[in-house]
Design a protein around this motif. Structure first.
Motif, PDB file in Angstrom:
ATOM      1  N   MET A   1       0.850  -1.196   0.000  1.00  0.00           N
ATOM      2  CA  MET A   1       0.000   0.000   0.000  1.00  0.00           C
ATOM      3  C   MET A   1       0.879   1.236   0.000  1.00  0.00           C
ATOM      4  SD  MET A   1      -3.252  -0.944   2.380  1.00  0.00           S
ATOM      5  CE  MET A   1      -4.062  -2.537   2.252  1.00  0.00           C
ATOM      6  N   ARG A   2       0.615   2.123  -0.956  1.00  0.00           N
ATOM      7  CA  ARG A   2       1.469   3.287  -1.127  1.00  0.00           C
ATOM      8  C   ARG A   2       0.692   4.466  -1.685  1.00  0.00           C
ATOM      9  NH1 ARG A   2       5.765   0.380  -3.849  1.00  0.00           N
ATOM     10  NH2 ARG A   2       4.791  -1.315  -2.704  1.00  0.00           N
ATOM     11  N   ILE A   3       1.171   5.636  -1.375  1.00  0.00           N
ATOM     12  CA  ILE A   3       0.612   6.869  -1.913  1.00  0.00           C
ATOM     13  C   ILE A   3       1.525   7.319  -3.044  1.00  0.00           C
ATOM     14  CG2 ILE A   3       0.051   9.279  -1.440  1.00  0.00           C
ATOM     15  CD1 ILE A   3      -0.425   8.428   1.502  1.00  0.00           C
ATOM     16  N   LEU A   4       0.994   7.451  -4.239  1.00  0.00           N
ATOM     17  CA  LEU A   4       1.802   7.853  -5.384  1.00  0.00           C
ATOM     18  C   LEU A   4       2.087   9.354  -5.322  1.00  0.00           C
ATOM     19  CD1 LEU A   4       0.174   5.782  -8.274  1.00  0.00           C
ATOM     20  CD2 LEU A   4       2.187   5.229  -6.878  1.00  0.00           C
ATOM     21  N   ILE A   5       3.346   9.697  -5.569  1.00  0.00           N
ATOM     22  CA  ILE A   5       3.799  11.078  -5.552  1.00  0.00           C
ATOM     23  C   ILE A   5       3.956  11.557  -6.989  1.00  0.00           C
ATOM     24  CG2 ILE A   5       5.628  12.636  -4.788  1.00  0.00           C
ATOM     25  CD1 ILE A   5       4.010  11.375  -2.521  1.00  0.00           C
ATOM     26  N   PRO A   6       3.504  12.757  -7.314  1.00  0.00           N
ATOM     27  CA  PRO A   6       3.604  13.233  -8.703  1.00  0.00           C
ATOM     28  C   PRO A   6       5.044  13.302  -9.195  1.00  0.00           C
ATOM     29  CG  PRO A   6       2.147  14.648  -7.408  1.00  0.00           C
ATOM     30  CD  PRO A   6       2.830  13.740  -6.440  1.00  0.00           C
ATOM     31  N   ALA A   7       5.206  13.152 -10.502  1.00  0.00           N
ATOM     32  CA  ALA A   7       6.520  13.348 -11.111  1.00  0.00           C
ATOM     33  C   ALA A   7       6.970  14.785 -10.862  1.00  0.00           C
ATOM     34  CB  ALA A   7       6.442  13.062 -12.609  1.00  0.00           C
ATOM     35  N   TYR A   8       8.247  14.961 -10.570  1.00  0.00           N
ATOM     36  CA  TYR A   8       8.721  16.307 -10.263  1.00  0.00           C
ATOM     37  C   TYR A   8       9.993  16.665 -11.016  1.00  0.00           C
ATOM     38  CZ  TYR A   8      11.509  13.638  -6.804  1.00  0.00           C
ATOM     39  OH  TYR A   8      12.341  12.734  -6.170  1.00  0.00           O
ATOM     40  N   ALA A   9      10.298  15.914 -12.079  1.00  0.00           N
ATOM     41  CA  ALA A   9      11.513  16.181 -12.844  1.00  0.00           C
ATOM     42  C   ALA A   9      11.488  17.543 -13.533  1.00  0.00           C
ATOM     43  CB  ALA A   9      11.734  15.077 -13.879  1.00  0.00           C
TER      44      ALA A   9
ATOM     45  N   VAL B   1      12.686  25.510 -10.633  1.00  0.00           N
ATOM     46  CA  VAL B   1      13.648  25.637  -9.538  1.00  0.00           C
ATOM     47  C   VAL B   1      13.482  27.006  -8.881  1.00  0.00           C
ATOM     48  CG1 VAL B   1      16.085  25.694  -8.909  1.00  0.00           C
ATOM     49  CG2 VAL B   1      15.266  24.078 -10.660  1.00  0.00           C
ATOM     50  N   GLN B   2      13.189  27.001  -7.588  1.00  0.00           N
ATOM     51  CA  GLN B   2      13.030  28.259  -6.863  1.00  0.00           C
ATOM     52  C   GLN B   2      14.367  28.824  -6.394  1.00  0.00           C
ATOM     53  OE1 GLN B   2      10.311  26.200  -4.168  1.00  0.00           O
ATOM     54  NE2 GLN B   2       8.814  27.830  -4.506  1.00  0.00           N
TER      55      GLN B   2
ATOM     56  N   ALA C   1       6.842  24.073  -8.314  1.00  0.00           N
ATOM     57  CA  ALA C   1       8.161  24.627  -8.034  1.00  0.00           C
ATOM     58  C   ALA C   1       8.756  23.933  -6.819  1.00  0.00           C
ATOM     59  CB  ALA C   1       8.071  26.131  -7.789  1.00  0.00           C
ATOM     60  N   MET C   2      10.080  23.742  -6.852  1.00  0.00           N
ATOM     61  CA  MET C   2      10.790  23.103  -5.759  1.00  0.00           C
ATOM     62  C   MET C   2      12.140  23.787  -5.571  1.00  0.00           C
ATOM     63  SD  MET C   2      10.091  19.039  -6.582  1.00  0.00           S
ATOM     64  CE  MET C   2      10.707  18.454  -4.995  1.00  0.00           C
ATOM     65  N   VAL C   3      12.676  23.624  -4.366  1.00  0.00           N
ATOM     66  CA  VAL C   3      14.043  24.071  -4.113  1.00  0.00           C
ATOM     67  C   VAL C   3      14.996  22.914  -4.378  1.00  0.00           C
ATOM     68  CG1 VAL C   3      13.384  25.825  -2.442  1.00  0.00           C
ATOM     69  CG2 VAL C   3      13.822  23.480  -1.669  1.00  0.00           C
ATOM     70  N   ILE C   4      16.266  23.249  -4.583  1.00  0.00           N
ATOM     71  CA  ILE C   4      17.303  22.240  -4.803  1.00  0.00           C
ATOM     72  C   ILE C   4      18.336  22.392  -3.700  1.00  0.00           C
ATOM     73  CG2 ILE C   4      19.249  21.640  -6.295  1.00  0.00           C
ATOM     74  CD1 ILE C   4      17.447  21.979  -8.676  1.00  0.00           C
TER      75      ILE C   4
ATOM     76  N   ILE D   1      25.014  15.578  -6.493  1.00  0.00           N
ATOM     77  CA  ILE D   1      25.617  16.676  -5.740  1.00  0.00           C
ATOM     78  C   ILE D   1      24.528  17.619  -5.237  1.00  0.00           C
ATOM     79  CG2 ILE D   1      27.267  18.576  -5.808  1.00  0.00           C
ATOM     80  CD1 ILE D   1      28.454  15.727  -6.111  1.00  0.00           C
ATOM     81  N   TYR D   2      23.555  17.883  -6.076  1.00  0.00           N
ATOM     82  CA  TYR D   2      22.391  18.675  -5.698  1.00  0.00           C
ATOM     83  C   TYR D   2      21.139  17.904  -6.129  1.00  0.00           C
ATOM     84  CZ  TYR D   2      25.782  22.438  -5.238  1.00  0.00           C
ATOM     85  OH  TYR D   2      26.863  23.193  -4.863  1.00  0.00           O
ATOM     86  N   ALA D   3      20.031  18.097  -5.422  1.00  0.00           N
ATOM     87  CA  ALA D   3      18.812  17.368  -5.772  1.00  0.00           C
ATOM     88  C   ALA D   3      17.587  18.192  -5.411  1.00  0.00           C
ATOM     89  CB  ALA D   3      18.754  16.019  -5.051  1.00  0.00           C
ATOM     90  N   ARG D   4      16.537  18.029  -6.197  1.00  0.00           N
ATOM     91  CA  ARG D   4      15.247  18.609  -5.828  1.00  0.00           C
ATOM     92  C   ARG D   4      14.829  18.038  -4.480  1.00  0.00           C
ATOM     93  NH1 ARG D   4      15.306  19.299 -11.169  1.00  0.00           N
ATOM     94  NH2 ARG D   4      13.999  20.913 -12.096  1.00  0.00           N
ATOM     95  N   GLU D   5      14.196  18.860  -3.664  1.00  0.00           N
ATOM     96  CA  GLU D   5      13.945  18.469  -2.288  1.00  0.00           C
ATOM     97  C   GLU D   5      12.481  18.644  -1.911  1.00  0.00           C
ATOM     98  OE1 GLU D   5      13.995  17.486   1.487  1.00  0.00           O
ATOM     99  OE2 GLU D   5      13.812  19.658   1.367  1.00  0.00           O
TER     100      GLU D   5
END
Length: 478
Positions: A144-152, A156-157, A278-281, A200-204
């Motif tokens: 059982m899992r909650i699907l998270i939207p694609a965020y690729a 970038v904020q 939008a997401m921060v990295i 090295i850096y990643a969306r968070e």
């Protein structure tokens, strides 16, 4: 600021201390002079030029005098017994939380790759374009899992890394663009991985993607919410019938496609209809340590195994440069959480998910679901208390872990050791390479050679100055 051959470095920075300094040229046969990033707003004139002699076309970077082979660890000298590469073997070893850390980075936008599993914060089988599993997995209910939207493709904020890379300081700050030229992707965005495929850096996800399912696990402790009159049903059956699958009572109106609680919660994450685009990295060490700081509150509430932020055995294997980098990255989580955009991202995600639970709970109470004591459990209040505990446990746990790790610094000696200070990616790489293996200009970011650092220095400059998460105590609690 010009650095030779007409290249220009942007000196804009979010703080009052410039991110770049001019370096002497590389012609000296001896080790170059120490360079300290300025501690006040003394910005080098835009007309001032530092001359670089040709070095296969690569600008000179003090302190990084060799380039390790791909996928190799840098060992200290003379014994060669300790690992000095910060992003060694892709393994940030923060313990086994069983969670999924954010590990999405993009090195080449025109390469498609399948989803790659990342468990225990150890990415495996990375390709040029990496996607972590887009799901929040329950621990109590298999499958059982909650699907998270694609965020690729989220916007970038800001990028987050050390505010004062050349100083013994753990504060993180926002950059836009990145303070280091790591190359660009096809679409002109910074490449977020190194040539050895390390992130090295990643969306968070500021609101960790694991949190959504862990709260559902937490509800299992409150049997009055879900137990039927006969006392015969099982929690996971109840989850499937009331949260995972469509019901007759939620949302109580005809909507297509038919929503479920799990689907609506997933839509609250970035990339979803309610989560924004939008997401921060964040620098990847700090990204992983944040995951583990939140795990401390989650595991206490959900009765999961206790874990450490970094194992003593692993930390003791690092040379002093790597030890200090790890401590700075972990302590930097708090200043990151206190950034306005980061805080707002968390609160937006949190409010959206709480609204789903509040809406569902009101309809659940009015439904004919066989759970005669369900009104005795206030789910929105439980949710508020759970979130409050997760966030407020972060700093006490961080301080406790850093205090223990400092005792292991420099093989437990109280004497000073000489430590190079800079961005972790520059400490690892003589030349940052692009996806084609070509060297790139690193931008001359702040770097300090051989700073004598004692255990007491770490206590004074890292442990004792860790702030509180300024907004944590204002979260609702009942």
């Amino acid at each position: 600021m010009k650095v030779g051959h007409g290249a220009t470095i942007d000196t804009r920075h979010a703080l009052d201390s410039p991110a770049y300094v001019a370096y002497e040229h590389a012609s000296s046969k001896s080790r170059p002079q120490r360079v300290q990033i300025p501690t006040s707003a003394v910005v080098i004139s835009a007309n001032e030029t530092s001359v670089f002699h040709r070095r296969a076309g690569v600008p000179f970077l003090p302190g990084n005098l060799f380039c390790p082979a791909i996928d190799s660890d840098i060992l200290d000298a003379p014994s060669g017994s300790k690992t000095c590469q910060i992003y060694a073997s892709l393994d940030l070893d923060s313990g086994d939380t069983g969670q999924i850390a954010d590990a999405l980075y993009r090195r080449d936008e025109d390469i498609d790759a399948p989803l790659v599993k990342e468990r225990d914060n150890i990415p495996v089988n990375f390709t040029d374009r990496v996607l972590a599993d887009r799901e929040s997995v329950m621990k109590r209910c298999d499958g059982m899992r909650i699907l998270i939207p694609a965020y690729a493709d989220t916007q970038v904020q800001a990028y987050f890394d050390l505010a004062y890379p050349g100083e013994l300081n753990a504060e993180y700050t926002r950059y836009n663009p990145l303070p280091i030229n790591t190359g660009t992707t096809k679409n002109g965005l910074p490449a977020l991985g190194a040539s050895n495929k390390a992130a090295i850096y990643a969306r968070e996800h500021v609101y960790e993607q694991s949190m959504a399912a862990l709260f559902v696990d937490y509800l299992g402790q409150f049997t009055k919410l879900w137990l039927n009159a006969a006392g015969t049903n099982q929690f996971c059956d109840w989850v499937k019938e009331n949260l995972l699958d469509p019901t007759t009572y939620y949302p109580g109106e005809q909507v297509y496609p038919v929503p479920t609680v799990f689907k609506d919660i997933g839509r609250c994450y970035p990339g979803g209809e309610r989560g924004g685009n939008a997401m921060v990295i964040l620098e990847h060490q700090s990204n992983v340590y944040k995951n583990h700081l939140m795990y401390e509150g989650e595991r206490k509430l959900n009765q999961m195994p206790e874990q450490v932020m970094i194992s003593s055995a692993k930390f003791s294997q690092f040379c002093v440069k790597t030890q200090v980098s790890k401590l700075r990255a972990a302590a930097g989580v708090v200043s990151y959480m206190n950034d306005y955009t980061v805080k707002e991202n968390f609160l937006h995600n949190n409010a959206c998910i709480r609204d789903v639970w509040s809406d569902w709970y009101a309809k659940y109470l009015a439904s004919n679901v066989d759970a005669p004591d369900k009104a005795a459990v206030n789910v929105p209040y439980l949710y508020d208390n759970w979130i409050w505990a997760v966030v407020n446990e972060m700093v006490p746990f961080l301080k406790s872990e850093i205090e223990k790790l400092i005792l292991l610094y420099n093989d437990g000696l109280a004497t000073a050791a000489d430590v190079d200070l800079s961005f972790a990616v520059l400490l690892d790489n003589a030349n940052i390479l692009n996806k084609d293996g070509e060297p790139m200009d690193n931008g001359g970011a702040g770097f300090t050679f051989d700073r004598p650092i004692t255990r007491q220095d770490l206590i004074d400059n890292i442990l004792n100055v860790i702030p509180d998460i300024t907004w944590a105590s204002a979260l609702p609690k009942h």
